[in-house]
Scaffold this active site. Structure first.
Site, mmCIF file in Angstrom:
data_model
loop_
_atom_site.group_PDB
_atom_site.id
_atom_site.type_symbol
_atom_site.label_atom_id
_atom_site.label_comp_id
_atom_site.label_asym_id
_atom_site.label_seq_id
_atom_site.Cartn_x
_atom_site.Cartn_y
_atom_site.Cartn_z
ATOM 1 N N PRO A 160 61.182 1.332 9.216
ATOM 2 C CA PRO A 160 61.004 2.553 8.419
ATOM 3 C C PRO A 160 60.155 2.265 7.189
ATOM 4 O O PRO A 160 60.448 1.338 6.442
ATOM 5 C CB PRO A 160 62.442 2.912 8.017
ATOM 6 C CG PRO A 160 63.200 1.618 8.093
ATOM 7 C CD PRO A 160 62.557 0.827 9.177
ATOM 8 N N MET A 161 59.098 3.034 7.001
ATOM 9 C CA MET A 161 58.227 2.815 5.836
ATOM 10 C C MET A 161 57.797 4.123 5.182
ATOM 11 O O MET A 161 57.057 4.919 5.768
ATOM 12 C CB MET A 161 57.010 1.991 6.250
ATOM 13 C CG MET A 161 57.334 0.511 6.405
ATOM 14 S SD MET A 161 55.939 -0.450 6.970
ATOM 15 C CE MET A 161 55.817 0.074 8.667
ATOM 16 N N THR A 162 58.273 4.297 3.957
ATOM 17 C CA THR A 162 57.951 5.477 3.161
ATOM 18 C C THR A 162 56.455 5.600 2.954
ATOM 19 O O THR A 162 55.773 4.607 2.720
ATOM 20 C CB THR A 162 58.627 5.338 1.779
ATOM 21 O OG1 THR A 162 60.021 5.368 1.981
ATOM 22 C CG2 THR A 162 58.222 6.458 0.854
ATOM 23 N N GLN A 184 64.938 8.058 9.744
ATOM 24 C CA GLN A 184 65.781 7.339 8.792
ATOM 25 C C GLN A 184 66.230 8.307 7.708
ATOM 26 O O GLN A 184 65.418 8.808 6.921
ATOM 27 C CB GLN A 184 65.060 6.159 8.138
ATOM 28 C CG GLN A 184 66.056 5.321 7.327
ATOM 29 C CD GLN A 184 65.427 4.274 6.441
ATOM 30 O OE1 GLN A 184 64.489 4.552 5.704
ATOM 31 N NE2 GLN A 184 65.948 3.064 6.492
ATOM 32 N N HIS A 225 70.210 5.213 6.115
ATOM 33 C CA HIS A 225 69.662 4.222 5.177
ATOM 34 C C HIS A 225 70.759 3.802 4.212
ATOM 35 O O HIS A 225 71.036 4.476 3.229
ATOM 36 C CB HIS A 225 68.471 4.823 4.423
ATOM 37 C CG HIS A 225 67.634 3.814 3.697
ATOM 38 N ND1 HIS A 225 68.061 2.530 3.439
ATOM 39 C CD2 HIS A 225 66.369 3.901 3.182
ATOM 40 C CE1 HIS A 225 67.100 1.871 2.789
ATOM 41 N NE2 HIS A 225 66.069 2.684 2.624
ATOM 42 N N GLY A 226 71.354 2.676 4.524
ATOM 43 C CA GLY A 226 72.409 2.153 3.664
ATOM 44 C C GLY A 226 71.984 0.865 2.976
ATOM 45 O O GLY A 226 72.838 0.068 2.586
ATOM 46 N N ALA A 227 70.672 0.675 2.825
ATOM 47 C CA ALA A 227 70.159 -0.607 2.326
ATOM 48 C C ALA A 227 69.460 -0.467 0.970
ATOM 49 O O ALA A 227 69.395 0.610 0.382
ATOM 50 C CB ALA A 227 69.178 -1.187 3.352
ATOM 51 N N HIS A 228 68.970 -1.610 0.456
ATOM 52 C CA HIS A 228 67.973 -1.706 -0.629
ATOM 53 C C HIS A 228 68.396 -1.088 -1.951
ATOM 54 O O HIS A 228 67.564 -0.788 -2.793
ATOM 55 C CB HIS A 228 66.633 -1.092 -0.180
ATOM 56 C CG HIS A 228 66.108 -1.666 1.091
ATOM 57 N ND1 HIS A 228 65.051 -1.143 1.784
ATOM 58 C CD2 HIS A 228 66.510 -2.747 1.815
ATOM 59 C CE1 HIS A 228 64.821 -1.847 2.883
ATOM 60 N NE2 HIS A 228 65.703 -2.834 2.916
ATOM 61 N N TYR A 269 69.986 1.926 -2.345
ATOM 62 C CA TYR A 269 70.036 3.388 -2.353
ATOM 63 C C TYR A 269 71.501 3.852 -2.248
ATOM 64 O O TYR A 269 72.412 3.030 -2.232
ATOM 65 C CB TYR A 269 69.128 3.964 -1.261
ATOM 66 C CG TYR A 269 67.679 3.655 -1.552
ATOM 67 C CD1 TYR A 269 67.065 4.194 -2.683
ATOM 68 C CD2 TYR A 269 66.938 2.779 -0.758
ATOM 69 C CE1 TYR A 269 65.747 3.889 -3.002
ATOM 70 C CE2 TYR A 269 65.613 2.467 -1.078
ATOM 71 C CZ TYR A 269 65.027 3.020 -2.190
ATOM 72 O OH TYR A 269 63.736 2.710 -2.517
#
Ligand SMILES: Cc1cc2nc3c(=O)[nH]c(=O)nc-3n(C[C@H](O)[C@H](O)[C@H](O)COP(=O)(O)O)c2cc1C
Length: 376
Positions: free
Chosen positions: A30-32, A107, A174-177, A179
């Site tokens: 996944p890439m914003t 995502q 998205h449960g990472a990074h 956020y």
């Protein structure tokens, strides 16, 4: 040429788990991009994903897309996952990828405190998070009241239902990074005393409730992928789990709540996760541990095929070149992951997987920071 084709054959075997059937083991990470004016993904977005699906990417995971909460994120140009216009745009994305025989999941994203103090999208709405604490420990926005958690849960559920209705092949939370969901998991950003903070079990409670509610809404056959990470944005040494036992205490409730596939996000897929352990345990990466502890299919990621970590996209001026994937193949043979996500390499070269399959790695287009601007 012939040699590298033979070596990578194992990664070109199909993957099947429940209703998720992939032609090979490669996912697009996944890439914003922020190329969706007013939150509506247009035909260029559909073409961007279609190009990768046509060139052999087994699973497309879309850029993060905001769930229906006014405080989900700061950017107007990040695609939203609600509202007729945005959903119509997403339907065209799904159709484009399916037309190439591809498989695609969105995502779903809520940035929580990472939305910051000056959001461009819905600036009148205050930023919310578990405890009103930013990733660096400073105060930011306000803490969510316990009664608000149900409303937030419904926003995740509504997005999940939209994914199913639009014909997506599953979804990723998205449960990472660092956020929102990760802010619940991390002790620095979660100081709640209402049963949703404190012990590891209490911190995982809200993310697990989201998974359970999403599972209840989409039914048993719709694949749910959960992305998590130890590191946070600009906090690369942050850790949720300091030992395999702690990792198990985080992941087990998520799997019990209904996660099908785990997606541990690391910046370098080959780095041992608990290097203080001895022998084989001290060598295993986060994906390997995830799979060993839970038994569920796992996605590995992080500088695959590249020689530089992706965060230099934002900070440095380096170029990342294709390197051998021997390490990756060894991990696959050791059953340390099921799917590998490719990020930057697929930005600079939509044909990256196809060229790897055909043994044409010398034709890979090197990733450079200019690709961050292109993101075509
Ligand atoms: C431009 C860019 C945007 C990203 N946006 C997201 C995102 O929206 N959600 C997410 O989970 N990770 C995001 N990431 C992280 C990637 O999914 C991936 O984990 C990371 O780039 C490492 O993979 P790589 O080394 O193959 O690029 C982003 C990375 C890049 C380079």
């Amino acid at each position: 040429m012939e040699e590298s084709r033979l070596q990578t054959d194992s990664l070109f075997t199909p993957f099947s788990h429940g209703s998720l059937k992939l032609a090979n083991r490669f996912a697009m990470a996944p890439m914003t991009r922020g190329f969706s004016p007013s939150g509506v993904p247009g035909d260029d977005v559909a073409a961007y994903y279609r190009r990768r699906a046509a060139a052999g990417v087994g699973l497309v995971i879309t850029e993060g897309t905001y769930i229906p909460d006014p405080a989900a994120g700061p950017m107007r140009s990040v695609p939203r996952f609600y509202g007729t216009e945005s959903l119509d745009g997403w339907r065209r994305v799904v159709d484009a990828v399916h037309a190439e025989g591809g498989v695609i999941i969105p995502q779903l994203w809520h940035t929580g405190v990472e939305r910051g103090d000056h959001p461009k999208f819905n600036p009148e709405v205050t930023t919310v998070s578990p405890s009103g604490i930013a990733l660096d420990g400073s105060p930011m926005g306000r803490a969510l009241a316990t009664a608000e958690l149900d409303t937030l849960l419904e926003a995740w559920v509504a997005a999940a239902v939209n994914a199913k209705d639009l014909g997506f092949d599953g979804l990723e939370l998205h449960g990472a990074h660092g956020y929102l969901l990760d802010q619940f998991l991390w002790e620095r950003t979660n100081t709640r005393d209402d049963g949703y903070g404190g012990s590891l079990e209490a911190r995982v409670r809200f993310p697990a409730e989201v998974v359970a509610a999403v599972r209840a809404a989409v039914g048993p056959d719709f694949p749910i992928v959960y992305r998590f990470s130890q590191w946070k944005s600009n906090q690369y040494d942050a850790r949720l789990a300091h030992s395999p036992a702690e990792l198990e205490r985080i992941l087990t409730p998520l799997v019990d709540a209904g996660v099908d596939i785990l997606h541990p996000s690391t910046r370098r897929h080959w780095v041992p996760e608990f290097a203080d352990l001895t022998g084989r345990d001290g060598e295993l990466g986060l994906a390997g541990w995830t799979k060993r502890l839970t038994g569920v299919p796992t996605i590995t990621v992080g500088s695959v095929g590249l020689d530089d970590v992706f965060t230099t996209v934002f900070t440095g001026d380096g170029k990342a070149r294709t390197t051998g994937i021997d390490r990756l193949l060894r991990q696959f043979e050791n059953d340390e992951f099921d799917i590998v996500a490719i990020g930057r390499a697929l930005l600079s070269d939509p044909l990256w997987v196809q060229k790897l399959r055909d043994g044409r790695t010398d034709e890979h287009v090197a990733f450079s920071n200019e690709d961050r601007a292109k993101l075509y």
